[in-house]
Scaffold this motif. Structure first.
Motif, PDB file in Angstrom:
ATOM      1  N   HIS A  27     -20.605   7.097  39.843  1.00 44.36           N
ATOM      2  CA  HIS A  27     -21.599   6.380  40.852  1.00 44.36           C
ATOM      3  C   HIS A  27     -22.364   5.367  40.570  1.00 44.36           C
ATOM      4  CE1 HIS A  27     -24.853   8.441  38.363  1.00 44.36           C
ATOM      5  NE2 HIS A  27     -24.068   9.662  38.446  1.00 44.36           N
ATOM      6  N   GLU A  80     -15.982   5.585  40.851  1.00 45.68           N
ATOM      7  CA  GLU A  80     -16.433   6.771  41.495  1.00 45.68           C
ATOM      8  C   GLU A  80     -17.213   6.315  42.736  1.00 45.68           C
ATOM      9  OE1 GLU A  80     -18.408  11.084  41.044  1.00 45.68           O
ATOM     10  OE2 GLU A  80     -19.167   9.331  40.400  1.00 45.68           O
ATOM     11  N   ASN A 102     -19.385   8.921  45.421  1.00 48.89           N
ATOM     12  CA  ASN A 102     -19.513  10.353  45.366  1.00 48.89           C
ATOM     13  C   ASN A 102     -20.517  10.670  46.674  1.00 48.89           C
ATOM     14  OD1 ASN A 102     -22.363  10.833  44.383  1.00 48.89           O
ATOM     15  ND2 ASN A 102     -21.243  10.383  42.511  1.00 48.89           N
ATOM     16  N   ASN A 103     -20.436  11.776  47.134  1.00 52.68           N
ATOM     17  CA  ASN A 103     -20.883  12.291  48.169  1.00 52.68           C
ATOM     18  C   ASN A 103     -22.635  12.388  47.914  1.00 52.68           C
ATOM     19  OD1 ASN A 103     -19.977  13.006  51.030  1.00 52.68           O
ATOM     20  ND2 ASN A 103     -21.496  14.831  50.430  1.00 52.68           N
ATOM     21  N   HIS A 104     -22.802  12.936  46.699  1.00 46.65           N
ATOM     22  CA  HIS A 104     -24.118  13.160  46.042  1.00 46.65           C
ATOM     23  C   HIS A 104     -25.052  11.824  46.397  1.00 46.65           C
ATOM     24  CE1 HIS A 104     -27.488  15.407  44.439  1.00 46.65           C
ATOM     25  NE2 HIS A 104     -27.527  14.377  43.752  1.00 46.65           N
ATOM     26  N   ILE A 150     -12.737   9.847  44.949  1.00 49.42           N
ATOM     27  CA  ILE A 150     -13.895  10.097  45.678  1.00 49.42           C
ATOM     28  C   ILE A 150     -14.491  11.524  45.091  1.00 49.42           C
ATOM     29  CG2 ILE A 150     -13.713   8.717  47.779  1.00 49.42           C
ATOM     30  CD1 ILE A 150     -12.069  10.782  49.045  1.00 49.42           C
ATOM     31  N   SER A 151     -15.480  11.987  45.112  1.00 57.20           N
ATOM     32  CA  SER A 151     -16.041  13.140  44.682  1.00 57.20           C
ATOM     33  C   SER A 151     -17.092  13.656  45.231  1.00 57.20           C
ATOM     34  CB  SER A 151     -16.351  13.292  42.958  1.00 57.20           C
ATOM     35  OG  SER A 151     -17.405  12.402  42.570  1.00 57.20           O
ATOM     36  N   SER A 152     -17.502  14.886  45.144  1.00 61.45           N
ATOM     37  CA  SER A 152     -18.415  15.622  45.795  1.00 61.45           C
ATOM     38  C   SER A 152     -19.816  15.270  44.894  1.00 61.45           C
ATOM     39  CB  SER A 152     -18.539  17.073  46.009  1.00 61.45           C
ATOM     40  OG  SER A 152     -17.975  17.696  44.844  1.00 61.45           O
ATOM     41  N   ASP A 153     -19.437  15.317  43.432  1.00 58.68           N
ATOM     42  CA  ASP A 153     -20.613  15.174  42.562  1.00 58.68           C
ATOM     43  C   ASP A 153     -21.735  16.341  42.909  1.00 58.68           C
ATOM     44  OD1 ASP A 153     -22.145  14.522  40.001  1.00 58.68           O
ATOM     45  OD2 ASP A 153     -23.204  13.132  41.263  1.00 58.68           O
ATOM     46  N   ILE A 165     -17.003  16.200  50.728  1.00 67.10           N
ATOM     47  CA  ILE A 165     -17.194  14.645  50.399  1.00 67.10           C
ATOM     48  C   ILE A 165     -17.305  13.911  51.650  1.00 67.10           C
ATOM     49  CG2 ILE A 165     -15.927  14.525  48.288  1.00 67.10           C
ATOM     50  CD1 ILE A 165     -13.435  13.841  49.636  1.00 67.10           C
ATOM     51  N   ALA A 204     -18.909  10.360  51.298  1.00 66.26           N
ATOM     52  CA  ALA A 204     -18.165   9.366  50.926  1.00 66.26           C
ATOM     53  C   ALA A 204     -16.946   8.901  51.731  1.00 66.26           C
ATOM     54  CB  ALA A 204     -17.407  10.049  49.653  1.00 66.26           C
TER      55      ALA A 204
END
Length: 159
Positions: free
Chosen positions: A46, A71, A73-75, A102-105, A115, A118
């Motif tokens: 991130h 990365e 990321n969604n968070h 891509i990730s949710s974190d 996601i 993202a």
């Protein structure tokens, strides 16, 4: 420590203001340079968090040179103030042909795998699907075989 990093399947390095106060633009750029040059680090985590700004073009260029992933990321994108920095980084990756994950974190179990922010950010700039490593099981396994061969067989069994 180096011993701990060697035991990790995949290592994502990131900055968090809860453990380290943000510094200057050049300090952040130099810190990312050191991260990228560490052979035990695989992914910059991130990097679009606005409180740790750096020279995006330079760092993405180094990621290309050292074959590192970035990365998205969604968070991080839950916070609207990070959107512009994430866009700049993603555009630099697109221009320079640097792969992202891509990730949710996720910071809550119900958010694991979510996601939408993202995905929307990457769609907004027409980011090439072929540069999103974890959009394809085959691409992930190929990356593991070339970067983490000692773990690749174990992951291949999962699929």
């Amino acid at each position: 420590s180096k011993g701990v990093l060697k035991k990790l399947d995949i290592c994502i390095a990131s900055f968090h203001d809860i453990t380290r106060s943000p510094g200057t633009y050049s300090q952040h750029t130099e810190a990312w340079e050191a991260v990228i040059q560490n052979p035990l680090i695989d992914i910059l985590g991130h990097p679009g968090r606005g409180n740790f700004q750096f020279d995006y073009e330079h760092i993405v260029r180094l990621c290309k040179q050292y074959d590192k992933l970035i990365e998205i990321n969604n968070h991080t994108l839950d916070r609207p103030q990070n959107h512009d920095d994430c866009i700049r980084i993603a555009k630099a990756c697109k221009r320079q042909g640097v792969s992202v994950i891509i990730s949710s974190d996720a910071h809550f179990s119900g958010h694991v795998g979510r996601i939408p922010f993202a995905e929307a950010l990457l769609a907004e700039i027409d980011f090439p699907e072929e540069l999103i490593l974890n959009r394809s099981k085959t691409k992930v396994l190929d990356w593991l075989k070339s970067h983490k061969p000692h773990f690749a067989a174990e992951y291949e069994e999962l699929y």
